[in-house]
Every structure is written in C-alpha cells, then in structure tokens.
Design a protein around this motif. Structure first.
Motif, PDB file in Angstrom:
ATOM      1  N   VAL A  92       0.857  -1.189   0.000  1.00  0.00           N
ATOM      2  CA  VAL A  92       0.000   0.000   0.000  1.00  0.00           C
ATOM      3  C   VAL A  92       0.889   1.233   0.000  1.00  0.00           C
ATOM      4  CG1 VAL A  92      -1.840   1.236   1.187  1.00  0.00           C
ATOM      5  CG2 VAL A  92      -1.783  -1.275   1.243  1.00  0.00           C
ATOM      6  N   ARG A  93       0.868   1.980  -1.081  1.00  0.00           N
ATOM      7  CA  ARG A  93       1.763   3.112  -1.277  1.00  0.00           C
ATOM      8  C   ARG A  93       0.961   4.398  -1.533  1.00  0.00           C
ATOM      9  NH1 ARG A  93       4.542  -0.441   0.434  1.00  0.00           N
ATOM     10  NH2 ARG A  93       6.513  -1.212  -0.428  1.00  0.00           N
ATOM     11  N   PRO A  94       0.534   5.082  -0.481  1.00  0.00           N
ATOM     12  CA  PRO A  94      -0.163   6.363  -0.669  1.00  0.00           C
ATOM     13  C   PRO A  94       0.818   7.451  -1.101  1.00  0.00           C
ATOM     14  CG  PRO A  94       0.261   6.015   1.640  1.00  0.00           C
ATOM     15  CD  PRO A  94       0.727   4.762   0.941  1.00  0.00           C
ATOM     16  N   GLU A  95       0.302   8.558  -1.595  1.00  0.00           N
ATOM     17  CA  GLU A  95       1.127   9.691  -2.010  1.00  0.00           C
ATOM     18  C   GLU A  95       0.632  10.966  -1.347  1.00  0.00           C
ATOM     19  OE1 GLU A  95       1.217   9.997  -6.222  1.00  0.00           O
ATOM     20  OE2 GLU A  95       2.154   8.038  -6.530  1.00  0.00           O
ATOM     21  N   TRP A  96       1.565  11.874  -1.067  1.00  0.00           N
ATOM     22  CA  TRP A  96       1.174  13.180  -0.558  1.00  0.00           C
ATOM     23  C   TRP A  96       0.487  13.960  -1.683  1.00  0.00           C
ATOM     24  CZ3 TRP A  96       0.822  14.130   4.322  1.00  0.00           C
ATOM     25  CH2 TRP A  96       1.738  13.604   5.244  1.00  0.00           C
ATOM     26  N   ARG A  97      -0.750  14.373  -1.429  1.00  0.00           N
ATOM     27  CA  ARG A  97      -1.494  15.221  -2.369  1.00  0.00           C
ATOM     28  C   ARG A  97      -2.235  16.273  -1.558  1.00  0.00           C
ATOM     29  NH1 ARG A  97      -4.629  10.918  -6.314  1.00  0.00           N
ATOM     30  NH2 ARG A  97      -2.784   9.750  -7.065  1.00  0.00           N
ATOM     31  N   ASP A  98      -1.973  17.499  -1.858  1.00  0.00           N
ATOM     32  CA  ASP A  98      -2.674  18.605  -1.192  1.00  0.00           C
ATOM     33  C   ASP A  98      -2.611  18.471   0.327  1.00  0.00           C
ATOM     34  OD1 ASP A  98      -3.434  19.631  -3.695  1.00  0.00           O
ATOM     35  OD2 ASP A  98      -5.182  18.317  -3.756  1.00  0.00           O
ATOM     36  N   GLN A 118      -2.259  15.794   2.237  1.00  0.00           N
ATOM     37  CA  GLN A 118      -2.737  14.565   2.855  1.00  0.00           C
ATOM     38  C   GLN A 118      -2.123  13.348   2.172  1.00  0.00           C
ATOM     39  OE1 GLN A 118      -7.153  15.051   2.586  1.00  0.00           O
ATOM     40  NE2 GLN A 118      -7.095  14.640   4.777  1.00  0.00           N
ATOM     41  N   LEU A 119      -1.839  12.304   2.963  1.00  0.00           N
ATOM     42  CA  LEU A 119      -1.467  11.028   2.361  1.00  0.00           C
ATOM     43  C   LEU A 119      -2.713  10.443   1.714  1.00  0.00           C
ATOM     44  CD1 LEU A 119       0.935   9.196   4.864  1.00  0.00           C
ATOM     45  CD2 LEU A 119       1.442   9.941   2.521  1.00  0.00           C
ATOM     46  N   THR A 120      -2.660  10.282   0.404  1.00  0.00           N
ATOM     47  CA  THR A 120      -3.833   9.894  -0.374  1.00  0.00           C
ATOM     48  C   THR A 120      -3.558   8.586  -1.096  1.00  0.00           C
ATOM     49  OG1 THR A 120      -4.413  12.215  -0.707  1.00  0.00           O
ATOM     50  CG2 THR A 120      -5.385  10.618  -2.223  1.00  0.00           C
ATOM     51  N   LEU A 121      -4.483   7.646  -0.965  1.00  0.00           N
ATOM     52  CA  LEU A 121      -4.323   6.345  -1.606  1.00  0.00           C
ATOM     53  C   LEU A 121      -5.307   6.214  -2.756  1.00  0.00           C
ATOM     54  CD1 LEU A 121      -3.020   3.514  -1.606  1.00  0.00           C
ATOM     55  CD2 LEU A 121      -4.898   2.783  -0.117  1.00  0.00           C
ATOM     56  N   ALA A 122      -4.780   5.943  -3.941  1.00  0.00           N
ATOM     57  CA  ALA A 122      -5.620   5.693  -5.114  1.00  0.00           C
ATOM     58  C   ALA A 122      -5.982   4.214  -5.165  1.00  0.00           C
ATOM     59  CB  ALA A 122      -4.893   6.109  -6.385  1.00  0.00           C
ATOM     60  N   LEU A 123      -7.274   3.927  -5.311  1.00  0.00           N
ATOM     61  CA  LEU A 123      -7.782   2.566  -5.377  1.00  0.00           C
ATOM     62  C   LEU A 123      -8.417   2.309  -6.738  1.00  0.00           C
ATOM     63  CD1 LEU A 123      -9.580   2.571  -1.907  1.00  0.00           C
ATOM     64  CD2 LEU A 123      -7.429   1.410  -2.434  1.00  0.00           C
ATOM     65  N   VAL A 124      -8.533   1.025  -7.075  1.00  0.00           N
ATOM     66  CA  VAL A 124      -9.236   0.614  -8.292  1.00  0.00           C
ATOM     67  C   VAL A 124     -10.180  -0.525  -7.941  1.00  0.00           C
ATOM     68  CG1 VAL A 124      -7.414   1.313  -9.899  1.00  0.00           C
ATOM     69  CG2 VAL A 124      -7.371  -0.989  -8.889  1.00  0.00           C
ATOM     70  N   PRO A 125     -11.295  -0.666  -8.671  1.00  0.00           N
ATOM     71  CA  PRO A 125     -12.171  -1.822  -8.447  1.00  0.00           C
ATOM     72  C   PRO A 125     -11.425  -3.122  -8.717  1.00  0.00           C
ATOM     73  CG  PRO A 125     -13.271  -0.122  -9.739  1.00  0.00           C
ATOM     74  CD  PRO A 125     -11.832   0.269  -9.676  1.00  0.00           C
ATOM     75  N   ALA A 126     -11.687  -4.132  -7.876  1.00  0.00           N
ATOM     76  CA  ALA A 126     -11.036  -5.433  -8.020  1.00  0.00           C
ATOM     77  C   ALA A 126     -12.098  -6.531  -8.010  1.00  0.00           C
ATOM     78  CB  ALA A 126     -10.021  -5.637  -6.899  1.00  0.00           C
ATOM     79  N   ALA A 127     -11.643  -7.780  -8.104  1.00  0.00           N
ATOM     80  CA  ALA A 127     -12.553  -8.913  -8.213  1.00  0.00           C
ATOM     81  C   ALA A 127     -13.440  -9.048  -6.980  1.00  0.00           C
ATOM     82  CB  ALA A 127     -11.750 -10.201  -8.418  1.00  0.00           C
ATOM     83  N   GLU A 185      -1.414   0.949  -7.337  1.00  0.00           N
ATOM     84  CA  GLU A 185      -0.065   0.445  -7.609  1.00  0.00           C
ATOM     85  C   GLU A 185       0.006  -1.042  -7.322  1.00  0.00           C
ATOM     86  OE1 GLU A 185       4.477   0.795  -5.909  1.00  0.00           O
ATOM     87  OE2 GLU A 185       3.308   2.636  -6.010  1.00  0.00           O
ATOM     88  N   VAL A 186       0.421  -1.816  -8.317  1.00  0.00           N
ATOM     89  CA  VAL A 186       0.524  -3.265  -8.202  1.00  0.00           C
ATOM     90  C   VAL A 186       1.944  -3.637  -7.792  1.00  0.00           C
ATOM     91  CG1 VAL A 186       0.326  -5.450  -9.462  1.00  0.00           C
ATOM     92  CG2 VAL A 186      -1.244  -3.562  -9.966  1.00  0.00           C
ATOM     93  N   PRO A 187       2.110  -4.582  -6.846  1.00  0.00           N
ATOM     94  CA  PRO A 187       3.468  -5.026  -6.502  1.00  0.00           C
ATOM     95  C   PRO A 187       4.178  -5.558  -7.736  1.00  0.00           C
ATOM     96  CG  PRO A 187       1.857  -5.888  -4.952  1.00  0.00           C
ATOM     97  CD  PRO A 187       1.077  -5.279  -6.079  1.00  0.00           C
ATOM     98  N   ASN A 188       5.468  -5.247  -7.869  1.00  0.00           N
ATOM     99  CA  ASN A 188       6.208  -5.624  -9.064  1.00  0.00           C
ATOM    100  C   ASN A 188       7.596  -6.143  -8.697  1.00  0.00           C
ATOM    101  OD1 ASN A 188       7.024  -5.926 -11.728  1.00  0.00           O
ATOM    102  ND2 ASN A 188       7.690  -3.812 -11.908  1.00  0.00           N
ATOM    103  N   PRO A 189       7.823  -7.458  -8.789  1.00  0.00           N
ATOM    104  CA  PRO A 189       6.812  -8.485  -9.048  1.00  0.00           C
ATOM    105  C   PRO A 189       6.129  -8.979  -7.769  1.00  0.00           C
ATOM    106  CG  PRO A 189       8.974  -9.474  -8.987  1.00  0.00           C
ATOM    107  CD  PRO A 189       9.172  -7.982  -8.777  1.00  0.00           C
ATOM    108  N   THR A 190       6.732  -8.731  -6.625  1.00  0.00           N
ATOM    109  CA  THR A 190       6.153  -9.113  -5.344  1.00  0.00           C
ATOM    110  C   THR A 190       6.398  -7.969  -4.362  1.00  0.00           C
ATOM    111  OG1 THR A 190       8.226 -10.199  -4.711  1.00  0.00           O
ATOM    112  CG2 THR A 190       6.486 -11.608  -5.626  1.00  0.00           C
TER     113      THR A 190
END
Length: 205
Positions: free
Chosen positions: A168-174, A176-185, A193-198
């Motif tokens: 889980v890698r949030p970023e500073w935006r305005d 605040q530490l902000t985490l971008a999420l995407v819909p998953a299964a 951000e996907v782990p690459n490769p683990t």
C-alpha cells in the motif's frame, strides 16, 4: 489510530540519495536505512522521482517526529559512506552536488506535503490481507482515498473491503497522504499500484 498524524516541519525531514534508479530500489533503500539507523516510531518514509539535468532516478525522504530527533539522525546518516551518496536537511547538505541536490528536492517535497510516495508510515503494519475502508482510514496515517474512474465526493463506502496485496503506497497530495484505489474482483477495491513483481517487504521479512 487515536493520535493525530501531523507532518513534521521542514527541519525534521531528511532527504537521501543513494543512486537508486527505480521505485522498487528506493523501497529497498528505505528498508535498509530503517534497519541500519533504527528510525523511531512515527517516522514517515517516502520515495521521490528525481528528474534533473544531472540525475534521473529516485531518492528517499524521512520525516522524523521532531527537529532534535532529525539532528541526531543526521549525524548517523552521513556516516553511512558505503550507501549514502548525498543527503540534505534544512540548511545542511552532504555528498556530491548532484546527489545532495536530489536529496534536497526529496526533503523539500516531503516537508511541504506536495509529493512523495509513502512506504513507511504510522499504521502500515495493519495493511495486510483484506481490510475495510473504515479501518484503513482509522488505523493509519492515510487521510484520503480515491477510486480511479469512479470519483465521489465522499469516497468509497466505509464497509467496502480493500485487498491490500501487502503493498500500500499512498502519495502526498494537497497536504494529505492519499491512496488511489481501483475496483477489483468480487466487489473489492485494491491499491492502484501493483506489486512488481512481489511486495518489497517480503524481501525484508
């Protein structure tokens, strides 16, 4: 968490350049420095992309709890001559000019909360497996969640499950530490951000 996660000031953030090229290498660098320096609880460590005429790669920054702690840690950072090429904290720098400049850029970006990708932050140890949106916000320093492609004023539902993938890698935006999420299964959410490769932390278990 019950305590607020206030960001330290400019004099509490140390930038470090060790010549890393990728974000994954910078993640490893943070874990190496945590182990060698014994960074105190509450430290927030971030990676930063550096794009200057002299340096193309990544640097890292550490926001310490207060200025006296940063002063103490500074002397330990500059002793790591086998690892640290450049370092910077408000008013001080170490190393070659390109490396010290990269470290300064990382420190300033973090101190002003205008950039930086969080790797170490309060509550990160809670982010393993699947957690709810409510717990993610309550137990960590992450202050805001966004869902890519589905913006809402209030963010995702508190009970929505988040599949962390232990990365889980949030970023500073305005500010605040902000985490971008995407819909998953299965109706879950997952970090953009996907782990690459683990997950990097698996190498430091």
């Amino acid at each position: 968490m019950s305590a607020p996660h206030g960001a330290p000031g400019v004099h509490s953030v140390i930038g470090v350049d060790a010549g890393t090229a990728s974000l994954r290498e910078a993640d490893h660098l943070i874990h190496d420095l945590v182990a060698r320096l014994g960074l105190p609880q509450g430290t927030i460590a971030c990676t930063h992309l550096i794009r200057t005429d002299e340096r193309r790669g990544t640097a890292v920054s550490f926001a310490l709890p207060d200025a006296p702690t940063a002063d103490s840690m500074w002397s330990r950072v500059v002793e790591l001559e086998d690892l640290v090429m450049g370092a910077a904290v408000a008013g001080r720098s170490y190393g070659t000019e390109p490396a010290a400049h990269a470290a300064m850029l990382a420190a300033e970006e973090h101190a002003h909360r205008r950039g930086g990708r969080g790797v170490l932050y309060p509550g990160v140890d809670h982010l393993a497996g699947t957690v709810t949106v409510a717990d993610l916000l309550a137990l960590t320093a992450i202050g805001r969640l966004t869902v890519v492609g589905a913006p809402t004023a209030d963010g995702p539902e508190p009970a929505a499950p988040v599949l962390t993938r232990d990365h889980v890698r949030p970023e500073w935006r305005d500010g605040q530490l902000t985490l971008a999420l995407v819909p998953a299964a299965g109706g879950t959410l997952a970090p953009f951000e996907v782990p690459n490769p683990t997950p990097c932390c698996a190498d430091h278990a």
